[in-house]
Motif scaffolding. Sequence first.
Motif, PDB file in Angstrom:
ATOM      1  N   GLU A 104      26.214   2.413 -28.895  1.00 46.03           N
ATOM      2  CA  GLU A 104      27.091   1.242 -28.968  1.00 46.03           C
ATOM      3  C   GLU A 104      27.011   0.401 -27.690  1.00 46.03           C
ATOM      4  OE1 GLU A 104      30.583   1.521 -27.248  1.00 46.03           O
ATOM      5  OE2 GLU A 104      30.635  -0.636 -27.567  1.00 46.03           O
ATOM      6  N   GLY A 105      26.627   1.031 -26.554  1.00 45.99           N
ATOM      7  CA  GLY A 105      26.497   0.284 -25.313  1.00 45.99           C
ATOM      8  C   GLY A 105      26.072   1.206 -24.184  1.00 45.99           C
ATOM      9  N   LEU A 106      25.496   0.617 -23.131  1.00 46.41           N
ATOM     10  CA  LEU A 106      25.109   1.328 -21.918  1.00 46.41           C
ATOM     11  C   LEU A 106      25.883   0.722 -20.764  1.00 46.41           C
ATOM     12  CD1 LEU A 106      21.263   1.472 -22.473  1.00 46.41           C
ATOM     13  CD2 LEU A 106      22.833   3.379 -22.631  1.00 46.41           C
ATOM     14  N   ARG A 107      26.598   1.552 -19.991  1.00 46.19           N
ATOM     15  CA  ARG A 107      27.465   1.030 -18.943  1.00 46.19           C
ATOM     16  C   ARG A 107      27.376   1.881 -17.689  1.00 46.19           C
ATOM     17  NH1 ARG A 107      30.877   0.943 -23.916  1.00 46.19           N
ATOM     18  NH2 ARG A 107      30.463  -1.101 -24.793  1.00 46.19           N
ATOM     19  N   VAL A 108      27.656   1.224 -16.553  1.00 45.43           N
ATOM     20  CA  VAL A 108      27.613   1.877 -15.248  1.00 45.43           C
ATOM     21  C   VAL A 108      28.961   1.696 -14.570  1.00 45.43           C
ATOM     22  CG1 VAL A 108      26.525   1.914 -12.991  1.00 45.43           C
ATOM     23  CG2 VAL A 108      25.142   1.515 -15.026  1.00 45.43           C
ATOM     24  N   THR A 109      29.495   2.783 -14.019  1.00 47.90           N
ATOM     25  CA  THR A 109      30.772   2.721 -13.303  1.00 47.90           C
ATOM     26  C   THR A 109      30.530   2.970 -11.824  1.00 47.90           C
ATOM     27  OG1 THR A 109      31.393   5.058 -13.337  1.00 47.90           O
ATOM     28  CG2 THR A 109      31.779   3.792 -15.360  1.00 47.90           C
ATOM     29  N   ASP A 110      31.555   2.619 -11.040  1.00 46.68           N
ATOM     30  CA  ASP A 110      31.512   3.002  -9.639  1.00 46.68           C
ATOM     31  C   ASP A 110      32.165   4.371  -9.473  1.00 46.68           C
ATOM     32  OD1 ASP A 110      34.271   0.780  -8.708  1.00 46.68           O
ATOM     33  OD2 ASP A 110      34.230   2.637  -9.853  1.00 46.68           O
ATOM     34  N   ALA A 111      32.326   4.813  -8.221  1.00 46.63           N
ATOM     35  CA  ALA A 111      32.856   6.145  -7.978  1.00 46.63           C
ATOM     36  C   ALA A 111      34.305   6.290  -8.403  1.00 46.63           C
ATOM     37  CB  ALA A 111      32.714   6.489  -6.494  1.00 46.63           C
ATOM     38  N   ALA A 126      37.982  -5.123 -15.366  1.00 49.48           N
ATOM     39  CA  ALA A 126      37.064  -4.010 -15.553  1.00 49.48           C
ATOM     40  C   ALA A 126      37.804  -2.796 -16.127  1.00 49.48           C
ATOM     41  CB  ALA A 126      36.422  -3.627 -14.220  1.00 49.48           C
ATOM     42  N   ARG A 127      37.192  -2.192 -17.132  1.00 46.17           N
ATOM     43  CA  ARG A 127      37.792  -0.992 -17.720  1.00 46.17           C
ATOM     44  C   ARG A 127      37.559   0.201 -16.803  1.00 46.17           C
ATOM     45  NH1 ARG A 127      39.169  -1.756 -23.093  1.00 46.17           N
ATOM     46  NH2 ARG A 127      38.500  -3.777 -23.956  1.00 46.17           N
ATOM     47  N   ASN A 128      38.483   1.142 -16.894  1.00 49.07           N
ATOM     48  CA  ASN A 128      38.408   2.327 -16.043  1.00 49.07           C
ATOM     49  C   ASN A 128      38.299   3.565 -16.909  1.00 49.07           C
ATOM     50  OD1 ASN A 128      39.533   4.671 -14.346  1.00 49.07           O
ATOM     51  ND2 ASN A 128      39.264   3.039 -12.839  1.00 49.07           N
ATOM     52  N   VAL A 129      37.324   4.415 -16.590  1.00 54.32           N
ATOM     53  CA  VAL A 129      37.118   5.632 -17.381  1.00 54.32           C
ATOM     54  C   VAL A 129      37.319   6.884 -16.539  1.00 54.32           C
ATOM     55  CG1 VAL A 129      35.514   4.476 -18.924  1.00 54.32           C
ATOM     56  CG2 VAL A 129      34.629   5.594 -16.879  1.00 54.32           C
ATOM     57  N   SER A 130      38.006   6.740 -15.391  1.00 57.65           N
ATOM     58  CA  SER A 130      38.176   7.900 -14.527  1.00 57.65           C
ATOM     59  C   SER A 130      39.030   8.981 -15.167  1.00 57.65           C
ATOM     60  CB  SER A 130      38.805   7.455 -13.205  1.00 57.65           C
ATOM     61  OG  SER A 130      40.072   6.875 -13.433  1.00 57.65           O
ATOM     62  N   LEU A 134      34.631  13.655 -19.127  1.00 56.94           N
ATOM     63  CA  LEU A 134      33.216  13.620 -18.760  1.00 56.94           C
ATOM     64  C   LEU A 134      33.017  13.021 -17.381  1.00 56.94           C
ATOM     65  CD1 LEU A 134      30.312  14.098 -19.572  1.00 56.94           C
ATOM     66  CD2 LEU A 134      30.277  11.863 -20.668  1.00 56.94           C
ATOM     67  N   PHE A 135      33.762  11.952 -17.069  1.00 62.82           N
ATOM     68  CA  PHE A 135      33.667  11.330 -15.739  1.00 62.82           C
ATOM     69  C   PHE A 135      34.112  12.335 -14.671  1.00 62.82           C
ATOM     70  CE2 PHE A 135      33.557   7.816 -12.817  1.00 62.82           C
ATOM     71  CZ  PHE A 135      34.500   8.191 -11.856  1.00 62.82           C
ATOM     72  N   GLN A 136      35.231  13.011 -14.909  1.00 62.17           N
ATOM     73  CA  GLN A 136      35.748  13.960 -13.933  1.00 62.17           C
ATOM     74  C   GLN A 136      34.788  15.127 -13.739  1.00 62.17           C
ATOM     75  OE1 GLN A 136      39.572  14.927 -15.564  1.00 62.17           O
ATOM     76  NE2 GLN A 136      40.418  12.868 -15.251  1.00 62.17           N
ATOM     77  N   ARG A 137      34.132  15.550 -14.832  1.00 65.53           N
ATOM     78  CA  ARG A 137      33.176  16.648 -14.720  1.00 65.53           C
ATOM     79  C   ARG A 137      32.000  16.257 -13.831  1.00 65.53           C
ATOM     80  NH1 ARG A 137      29.947  17.911 -19.884  1.00 65.53           N
ATOM     81  NH2 ARG A 137      31.983  17.414 -20.798  1.00 65.53           N
ATOM     82  N   LEU A 138      31.435  15.074 -14.045  1.00 65.26           N
ATOM     83  CA  LEU A 138      30.283  14.625 -13.254  1.00 65.26           C
ATOM     84  C   LEU A 138      30.683  14.341 -11.806  1.00 65.26           C
ATOM     85  CD1 LEU A 138      28.469  12.338 -15.819  1.00 65.26           C
ATOM     86  CD2 LEU A 138      27.596  14.443 -14.829  1.00 65.26           C
ATOM     87  N   ALA A 139      31.885  13.824 -11.599  1.00 64.82           N
ATOM     88  CA  ALA A 139      32.350  13.553 -10.239  1.00 64.82           C
ATOM     89  C   ALA A 139      32.516  14.842  -9.453  1.00 64.82           C
ATOM     90  CB  ALA A 139      33.666  12.779 -10.295  1.00 64.82           C
ATOM     91  N   ALA A 140      32.890  15.929 -10.141  1.00 63.90           N
ATOM     92  CA  ALA A 140      33.162  17.194  -9.466  1.00 63.90           C
ATOM     93  C   ALA A 140      31.912  18.036  -9.268  1.00 63.90           C
ATOM     94  CB  ALA A 140      34.211  17.993 -10.247  1.00 63.90           C
ATOM     95  N   HIS A 141      30.908  17.815 -10.073  1.00 62.99           N
ATOM     96  CA  HIS A 141      29.707  18.660 -10.006  1.00 62.99           C
ATOM     97  C   HIS A 141      28.478  17.795  -9.744  1.00 62.99           C
ATOM     98  CE1 HIS A 141      32.606  20.988 -12.420  1.00 62.99           C
ATOM     99  NE2 HIS A 141      32.083  22.039 -11.794  1.00 62.99           N
ATOM    100  N   ASN A 142      27.748  18.158  -8.694  1.00 64.42           N
ATOM    101  CA  ASN A 142      26.519  17.414  -8.341  1.00 64.42           C
ATOM    102  C   ASN A 142      25.366  17.937  -9.179  1.00 64.42           C
ATOM    103  OD1 ASN A 142      24.559  15.893  -7.215  1.00 64.42           O
ATOM    104  ND2 ASN A 142      24.656  16.824  -5.178  1.00 64.42           N
TER     105      ASN A 142
END
Length: 907
Positions: A104-111, A126-130, A134-142
């Motif tokens: 449906e779309g490709l999007r990029v967020t900041d930190a 701007a929408r926020n997906v924090s 899924l966002f929290q999982r990627l933010a927590a794990h490198n």
Amino acid sequence: MTAPRSPLVSRLVAGLVLLNAFVYVLVAAALWQSHQQYERQAVQATQNLAQSLAINVSGTLKKIDVGLFSIATETERQLAHGAIDAESLNRFIYAQHQLIPEVEGLRVTDAHGQVLYGDKVPPGPARNVSDRELFQRLAAHNTREAQISDSVVSRVTGAWSMAIARRITTPDGAFAGIVYALLPLDWFNSLYHPFDLGPHGMISMRDKELRAWFRLPSVPTMNTPDGRAIVSQTTADFVHGHPEGATYETVVKLDSTRRRMSFRPVDGQPLFIFVGQATEDYLASWRQEVIAALLLSLIFSIISILITRHAYRTRLAELESIEALSTSREELLRSETRFRTLHEATIDAVWLRDKDYHMIDCNPAAIRLMGARSRAELMQTAPDDLWPPIQPDGTPSWMKRDQCLAQLRRDGNIRVEWVYKRLDTGAPFPVEVLMTSLMLDGHPLLQMVVHDISERKAAEEQIRHLAYFDSLTGLPNRRLLMDKLDQALEASGHSGQFGGLMILDLDNFKLLNDTRGHEIGDRLLVAVAQRLMQTVESSGMVCRLGGDEYVVILENLGHDHAIAHHHAETRTEIIRAALDQTWPLQDDDLPFHSTSSIGVTLFQGQDTEMRTLLKQADVALYQAKAAGRNAFCLFSPALQDVIDTRSSLESALRGGLNRAEFQLYYQPQFSLDHGLLGAEALLRWSPEHHPAVSPAVFIPVAEETGLILRLGQWVLHTACEQLVRWAQQPQTRDLKIAINVSARQFHRPDFAARVRSALEATGANPARLQLELTESVVLEKVGEVVERMQQIRQLGVTFSLDDFGTGFSSLSYLKQLPLDQIKIDQSFVRDLMSSGNDAAIVRAIVGIGRSLGLQVIAEGVETQDQLVYLTSMDCRAFQGYLLGRPVPMRDWQRTWHDWHHQDAQTG
């Protein structure tokens, strides 16, 4: 009562009973075999469909992951260059979206989860997906792997979707945001809908916890907790016990329907595809056969009773017996006809071979697949003529065939991938072969079901190429580079020879992109890639890191370090010379001359990590650029020390700006005619708990890193504020302040606006502000420089040409510049008394200034003799330690009287 039965009647009755019993046993056996056949067909159908759908879903998710990886790589590349070009990144995202229209779309967020870039980003804030898991999982794990969320409701479309995302990191490894795609669950509806599994058939997709994400047909409670509930514990244990996939029978509690279920895992994803065919659907035909068989059996019983009843009519009994036999033969013929029809109508190629591997039968699909003109041609062709001598894995075809037959004899059936070649064109093509051992009339047979997998192989190759090769130049990308470098390190360890890692960067590539467009820039990148391939040939491997950076791996440079060093220098110089040329990038445009800067490091064995080697080559590349570009440099530990020192200084410089560790010192300027003219503001840095750092040390670093822009703006604003304070005192209100302006600061398009803003913000008198420019500033783009100086002069600000005589001094450009003053460089003043050349240069500069109506001021005046000599040459303005050292403004008032007194003495 009836008369006693005769022995003949008894035998007939017994024969009747035995015959009927035998018939019923045969009917039961036939029905059981038929039932088993329908069961096997249902199992095969559900297994094949589950496998096909799992492959399709896996391929789509991998394609999406490739797109996400490309976007993440592009975003990290731009972050590594300092800032994200939103327009360029959005174009890149749009191009990736064209390759994966399913999402449906490709999007990029900041930190922080703010959706900043992407295709189909809705207008407004701007929408926020924090808050998304899924966002929290990627933010927590490198992690560098793609992650998939639970099914979520899209905040854009309101539709249930699957989110696939990758982590974005900064060059230092910090979390910088995510790139994600939303795959609507309705896409699975379009994928699954064409398949017909009967009125009660079912297709669903579940995660590793066996929660349903999608179900066809859907049910009203699908998106409720009960509708997505985990399956029974028995089923869950069975599924977890067969992670590779299996088939089972169960009653689905959502609709209480018994089904034959097959499931397959989606390769690389925590998902399962379930395909179910209802028992009542696939056994419907069998139940009709049961009814028909029962009716036939009943008829047979009635007939046999009639035959027995009329046993005494021998002839009639014989005729009835012949009729029964005829009926049995017709049934056999019908059965054979059904088998032949099914055999001929199968989409996949099917053929039979005997124990000597001779083909004895085949269907029309086999004739079409192999490109034969007729069944006879295919059956008469020797097996070795149906395939190439060598299979893709390098094994001779005859050897691999024997291996497969040995495994077939052991296991009874096997599935292998094979390469055949067409009889009409000789073109090879990949297939998947299901080989099964059979017994027919006591003779062993081999049945082969052959499925063409050319499209699947092409899709796999395309995915592999996208994942490992650069789409613009066709060179290996960073991922393949790391594999090849690891292989080179291993080979070096075995052979003991040195290898080399080279990073090269095109000089002034950004200028080409900015002035002639990205299309021309891309042409240069492709041409450079081709030239590198031609130059390196078999002596190494060329890769593209991204942007205008390329990597070359050199191998077999020798066992001795000195020899390897010499060979590396020789090959690097060949590559540098090959790229130092004019490139005809467009027929109707001017050619572009390009050069390169190259950094090289040597390695031997696997003692040094790949990341360290890349860093070493990058350090050497930086040194080559610092040496003036169009050069190469080999890494040494001393280089690393220089870079580390510079990096530490840059970090301290940034901290110093944030902690306000800079201040202005003011050195007075005097005139023989007017006394104290004002002061030159000189920047000084006194780091906390450290000695002061010389401007000669920190100014070049500030220039290179761009920090000079912040420093220059601070100097401009601070000097204006000081002018305002001076204007409030009668003894200082007529003084000027001169500040130095760097080339990077002056050439900013908005520099004139920044000067105006500083004057307006502080209320300073523009006539009391003087900007000092060096010859290197004004010689670059003279027309643009003159225009900008005129804009600033209209504000009332004056200009001084600093260090005059040290550069390419020319009256032709000096006459074009709207200057008010020129400064004699202190290098000429220092040796004025002892060097006739310096004295002649000073006299000429004074003459030039007088002829052009410019004030001439000599800097670096340290002795009374220099002052007298300069005065004799008619130089009327001075600056130097003799007249006053630079001091902070807090000491200006205390030294004011000393300068005033000195002013009087000078006068």
